[in-house]
Design a protein around this motif. Structure first.
Motif, PDB file in Angstrom:
ATOM      1  N   TYR A 172      57.678  17.056 -25.817  1.00 15.83           N
ATOM      2  CA  TYR A 172      58.369  17.933 -24.789  1.00 15.83           C
ATOM      3  C   TYR A 172      57.221  17.838 -23.562  1.00 15.83           C
ATOM      4  O   TYR A 172      56.119  17.816 -23.800  1.00 15.83           O
ATOM      5  CB  TYR A 172      58.967  19.579 -25.149  1.00 15.83           C
ATOM      6  CG  TYR A 172      57.322  20.367 -25.718  1.00 15.83           C
ATOM      7  CD1 TYR A 172      56.926  21.105 -24.763  1.00 15.83           C
ATOM      8  CD2 TYR A 172      56.923  19.961 -26.863  1.00 15.83           C
ATOM      9  CE1 TYR A 172      55.947  21.833 -24.963  1.00 15.83           C
ATOM     10  CE2 TYR A 172      55.706  20.905 -27.140  1.00 15.83           C
ATOM     11  CZ  TYR A 172      55.183  21.693 -26.185  1.00 15.83           C
ATOM     12  OH  TYR A 172      54.156  22.567 -26.703  1.00 15.83           O
ATOM     13  N   ILE A 173      57.783  18.030 -22.499  1.00 18.12           N
ATOM     14  CA  ILE A 173      57.072  17.912 -21.320  1.00 18.12           C
ATOM     15  C   ILE A 173      57.001  19.863 -20.678  1.00 18.12           C
ATOM     16  O   ILE A 173      57.923  20.331 -20.773  1.00 18.12           O
ATOM     17  CB  ILE A 173      57.685  17.150 -20.133  1.00 18.12           C
ATOM     18  CG1 ILE A 173      57.511  15.673 -20.583  1.00 18.12           C
ATOM     19  CG2 ILE A 173      56.852  17.366 -18.970  1.00 18.12           C
ATOM     20  CD1 ILE A 173      57.958  14.750 -19.620  1.00 18.12           C
TER      21      ILE A 173
ATOM     22  N   ASP B 104      55.906  13.501 -11.248  1.00 19.04           N
ATOM     23  CA  ASP B 104      55.119  13.610 -12.397  1.00 19.04           C
ATOM     24  C   ASP B 104      55.886  13.683 -13.535  1.00 19.04           C
ATOM     25  O   ASP B 104      55.532  12.959 -14.481  1.00 19.04           O
ATOM     26  CB  ASP B 104      54.276  14.941 -12.401  1.00 19.04           C
ATOM     27  CG  ASP B 104      53.089  14.928 -11.264  1.00 19.04           C
ATOM     28  OD1 ASP B 104      52.787  13.778 -10.547  1.00 19.04           O
ATOM     29  OD2 ASP B 104      52.565  15.865 -10.968  1.00 19.04           O
ATOM     30  N   ILE B 105      56.899  14.208 -13.768  1.00 17.88           N
ATOM     31  CA  ILE B 105      57.801  14.440 -14.935  1.00 17.88           C
ATOM     32  C   ILE B 105      58.279  12.791 -15.209  1.00 17.88           C
ATOM     33  O   ILE B 105      58.398  12.541 -16.366  1.00 17.88           O
ATOM     34  CB  ILE B 105      58.882  15.379 -14.981  1.00 17.88           C
ATOM     35  CG1 ILE B 105      58.477  16.800 -14.927  1.00 17.88           C
ATOM     36  CG2 ILE B 105      60.016  15.244 -16.138  1.00 17.88           C
ATOM     37  CD1 ILE B 105      59.498  17.616 -14.563  1.00 17.88           C
TER      38      ILE B 105
ATOM     39  N   THR C  68      60.688  11.338 -25.530  1.00 18.20           N
ATOM     40  CA  THR C  68      60.601  12.536 -24.732  1.00 18.20           C
ATOM     41  C   THR C  68      62.050  12.959 -24.858  1.00 18.20           C
ATOM     42  O   THR C  68      62.875  12.350 -24.756  1.00 18.20           O
ATOM     43  CB  THR C  68      60.505  11.973 -23.192  1.00 18.20           C
ATOM     44  OG1 THR C  68      59.251  11.270 -23.413  1.00 18.20           O
ATOM     45  CG2 THR C  68      60.311  13.095 -22.332  1.00 18.20           C
ATOM     46  N   ARG C  69      62.126  14.478 -25.069  1.00 16.82           N
ATOM     47  CA  ARG C  69      63.343  14.997 -25.397  1.00 16.82           C
ATOM     48  C   ARG C  69      63.786  16.090 -24.463  1.00 16.82           C
ATOM     49  O   ARG C  69      65.011  16.362 -24.233  1.00 16.82           O
ATOM     50  CB  ARG C  69      63.446  15.414 -26.877  1.00 16.82           C
ATOM     51  CG  ARG C  69      63.421  14.352 -27.838  1.00 16.82           C
ATOM     52  CD  ARG C  69      64.772  13.800 -27.727  1.00 16.82           C
ATOM     53  NE  ARG C  69      64.667  12.636 -29.218  1.00 16.82           N
ATOM     54  CZ  ARG C  69      65.632  11.871 -29.424  1.00 16.82           C
ATOM     55  NH1 ARG C  69      66.538  11.662 -28.484  1.00 16.82           N
ATOM     56  NH2 ARG C  69      65.675  11.076 -30.489  1.00 16.82           N
ATOM     57  N   LEU C  70      62.560  16.802 -23.991  1.00 21.75           N
ATOM     58  CA  LEU C  70      62.892  18.083 -23.437  1.00 21.75           C
ATOM     59  C   LEU C  70      61.902  18.543 -22.322  1.00 21.75           C
ATOM     60  O   LEU C  70      60.660  18.234 -22.545  1.00 21.75           O
ATOM     61  CB  LEU C  70      62.642  19.272 -24.440  1.00 21.75           C
ATOM     62  CG  LEU C  70      62.711  20.599 -24.207  1.00 21.75           C
ATOM     63  CD1 LEU C  70      64.202  21.080 -23.839  1.00 21.75           C
ATOM     64  CD2 LEU C  70      62.128  21.440 -25.398  1.00 21.75           C
ATOM     65  N   ILE C  71      62.305  19.380 -21.135  1.00 25.57           N
ATOM     66  CA  ILE C  71      61.537  19.742 -20.137  1.00 25.57           C
ATOM     67  C   ILE C  71      61.238  21.189 -20.386  1.00 25.57           C
ATOM     68  O   ILE C  71      62.434  21.821 -20.395  1.00 25.57           O
ATOM     69  CB  ILE C  71      62.088  19.309 -18.741  1.00 25.57           C
ATOM     70  CG1 ILE C  71      62.184  17.649 -18.597  1.00 25.57           C
ATOM     71  CG2 ILE C  71      61.334  20.050 -17.770  1.00 25.57           C
ATOM     72  CD1 ILE C  71      62.993  17.563 -17.153  1.00 25.57           C
TER      73      ILE C  71
ATOM     74  N   VAL D 167      66.575  20.883 -20.882  1.00 24.95           N
ATOM     75  CA  VAL D 167      65.920  21.937 -20.242  1.00 24.95           C
ATOM     76  C   VAL D 167      65.640  23.304 -20.919  1.00 24.95           C
ATOM     77  O   VAL D 167      67.100  23.835 -21.148  1.00 24.95           O
ATOM     78  CB  VAL D 167      66.136  22.150 -18.992  1.00 24.95           C
ATOM     79  CG1 VAL D 167      65.405  23.134 -18.047  1.00 24.95           C
ATOM     80  CG2 VAL D 167      66.360  20.720 -17.978  1.00 24.95           C
ATOM     81  N   HIS D 168      64.532  23.703 -21.333  1.00 30.43           N
ATOM     82  CA  HIS D 168      64.396  25.153 -21.899  1.00 30.43           C
ATOM     83  C   HIS D 168      63.646  25.677 -20.663  1.00 30.43           C
ATOM     84  O   HIS D 168      62.701  25.125 -20.267  1.00 30.43           O
ATOM     85  CB  HIS D 168      63.641  24.940 -23.181  1.00 30.43           C
ATOM     86  CG  HIS D 168      63.185  26.343 -23.370  1.00 30.43           C
ATOM     87  ND1 HIS D 168      64.226  27.135 -24.238  1.00 30.43           N
ATOM     88  CD2 HIS D 168      62.016  26.962 -23.835  1.00 30.43           C
ATOM     89  CE1 HIS D 168      63.577  28.303 -24.418  1.00 30.43           C
ATOM     90  NE2 HIS D 168      62.264  28.340 -24.256  1.00 30.43           N
ATOM     91  N   LEU D 169      63.875  27.122 -20.556  1.00 27.66           N
ATOM     92  CA  LEU D 169      63.290  28.012 -19.624  1.00 27.66           C
ATOM     93  C   LEU D 169      62.728  29.171 -20.415  1.00 27.66           C
ATOM     94  O   LEU D 169      63.250  29.877 -21.308  1.00 27.66           O
ATOM     95  CB  LEU D 169      64.325  28.481 -18.662  1.00 27.66           C
ATOM     96  CG  LEU D 169      63.832  29.721 -17.895  1.00 27.66           C
ATOM     97  CD1 LEU D 169      62.468  29.322 -16.915  1.00 27.66           C
ATOM     98  CD2 LEU D 169      64.849  30.282 -16.664  1.00 27.66           C
ATOM     99  N   ASP D 170      61.136  29.425 -20.185  1.00 28.56           N
ATOM    100  CA  ASP D 170      60.491  30.301 -21.063  1.00 28.56           C
ATOM    101  C   ASP D 170      60.678  31.506 -19.856  1.00 28.56           C
ATOM    102  O   ASP D 170      59.988  31.420 -18.753  1.00 28.56           O
ATOM    103  CB  ASP D 170      59.287  29.893 -21.252  1.00 28.56           C
ATOM    104  CG  ASP D 170      58.379  31.202 -21.601  1.00 28.56           C
ATOM    105  OD1 ASP D 170      58.883  32.409 -21.843  1.00 28.56           O
ATOM    106  OD2 ASP D 170      57.148  30.875 -21.706  1.00 28.56           O
ATOM    107  N   GLY D 171      61.609  32.404 -20.003  1.00 25.69           N
ATOM    108  CA  GLY D 171      61.882  33.402 -19.245  1.00 25.69           C
ATOM    109  C   GLY D 171      61.210  34.688 -19.634  1.00 25.69           C
ATOM    110  O   GLY D 171      62.098  35.833 -19.393  1.00 25.69           O
TER     111      GLY D 171
END
Length: 310
Positions: free
Chosen positions: A61-62, A100-101, A115-118, A148-152
């Motif tokens: 994951y990035i 960069d990603i 690579t699976r996830l941002i 895409v995962h968001l740490d909110g």
């Protein structure tokens, strides 16, 4: 909030039978424009369950170099899932550069992790990131076959600061973790939202990680109360943080406000923590966070104490 907790209707959430938990999960998913939600004890577990659901062993994951998922959550993805992080520098505005990603995405080659996830954050270091950026990341992720995962953890701070809707972020992501125990003031808990199939898989990981709870409605009731009563008042925290930063600057200190956070510089951090502590002001370092238990009188007291720093 305590009255709501005491009056909560409860059941066994391990079996999906707690009506208050179910209402909380549905409410969060609806706010974010996603299909389903999963109540978990903490934001760390929520992010970890998301990573374990999106990625398998040997996947990657990035995330940002200073992102919570990478730097501040005990290396859980590596420890529990064999998932490799690829950290990148955050830009000044709290975003990751898409170039960069792109450069960090690994080719389809046996030498590399897949690579699976941002992983993104909002707010990031108190900086509210605009929904337009998330829309761009969504297009980019679709082009490259990534999730895409968001740490909110502080997503509602961004919502209030930018005067937008939670779904403006949620619909750009495959999964979103929202924290109920920071600015919203609940005693515990986060909700992980995504598609119905994603949440079904994440529920199993919650069990594996020890997050299955029985009569969890007493905690979910606090979360529902917070969502109903404590979102708009986050603006008060932002206003007080702005006043705090301005007043600290009049006392000769370096202070930058970002939503509900004030970053203080120009003094020795260790000495500052000790000095503030002697006057009953607890700070953990140079990042001072304003929350619902701090009022205008508290802000004035903090400024008065900080003004005597030598």
């Amino acid at each position: 909030m305590r009255a709501a907790m005491a009056a909560a209707e409860v059941g066994d959430d391990v079996y999906g039978e707690d009506p208050t938990v179910n209402r909380l999960e549905s409410a969060c998913a609806t706010l974010l424009g996603l299909e389903a939600g999963l109540f978990v004890p903490s934001g760390t577990q929520s992010n970890l369950a998301a990573l374990l659901t999106h990625c398998g062993r040997g996947d990657e994951y990035i995330a940002g170099q200073d992102a919570h998922t990478y730097r501040f959550e005990g290396g859980g993805a590596a420890a529990f899932g064999g998932i490799q992080p690829q950290p990148l520098p955050f830009r000044e505005n709290g975003t990751l550069d898409l170039d960069d990603i792109a450069a960090a995405i690994k080719p389809d080659d046996d030498h590399f992790a897949k690579t699976r996830l941002i992983c993104l954050e909002n707010t990031q270091g108190g900086k509210a990131v605009d929904p337009a950026y998330f829309a761009g990341v969504r297009r980019f992720a679709d082009q490259h076959g990534l999730k895409v995962h968001l740490d909110g953890a502080r997503l509602f701070n961004a919502v209030v600061a930018l005067r937008c809707l939670p779904r403006d972020f949620g619909q750009a992501c495959d999964s979103v973790s929202v924290c109920l125990s920071k600015g919203l003031g609940a005693p515990a808990g986060s909700v992980l939202c995504g598609s119905a199939s994603f949440v079904k898989a994440a529920r199993r990981w919650r069990k594996v990680l020890g997050g299955g709870m029985r009569q969890a409605g007493v905690l979910a009731a606090a979360g529902l109360h917070a969502l109903t009563n404590h979102v708009e008042r986050l603006g008060d925290d932002h206003r007080r943080a702005e006043v705090l930063a301005q007043d600290l600057r009049t006392k000769g200190l370096v202070a930058e406000q970002r939503t509900n956070m004030v970053f203080v510089g120009g003094v020795d951090t260790t000495a500052m923590v000790e000095h503030m502590g002697r006057a009953g002001v607890r700070v953990s370092g140079s990042r001072w966070v304003v929350h619902m238990d701090i009022d205008d009188d508290d802000i004035r007291h903090v400024v008065q104490v900080a003004s005597t720093l030598s």
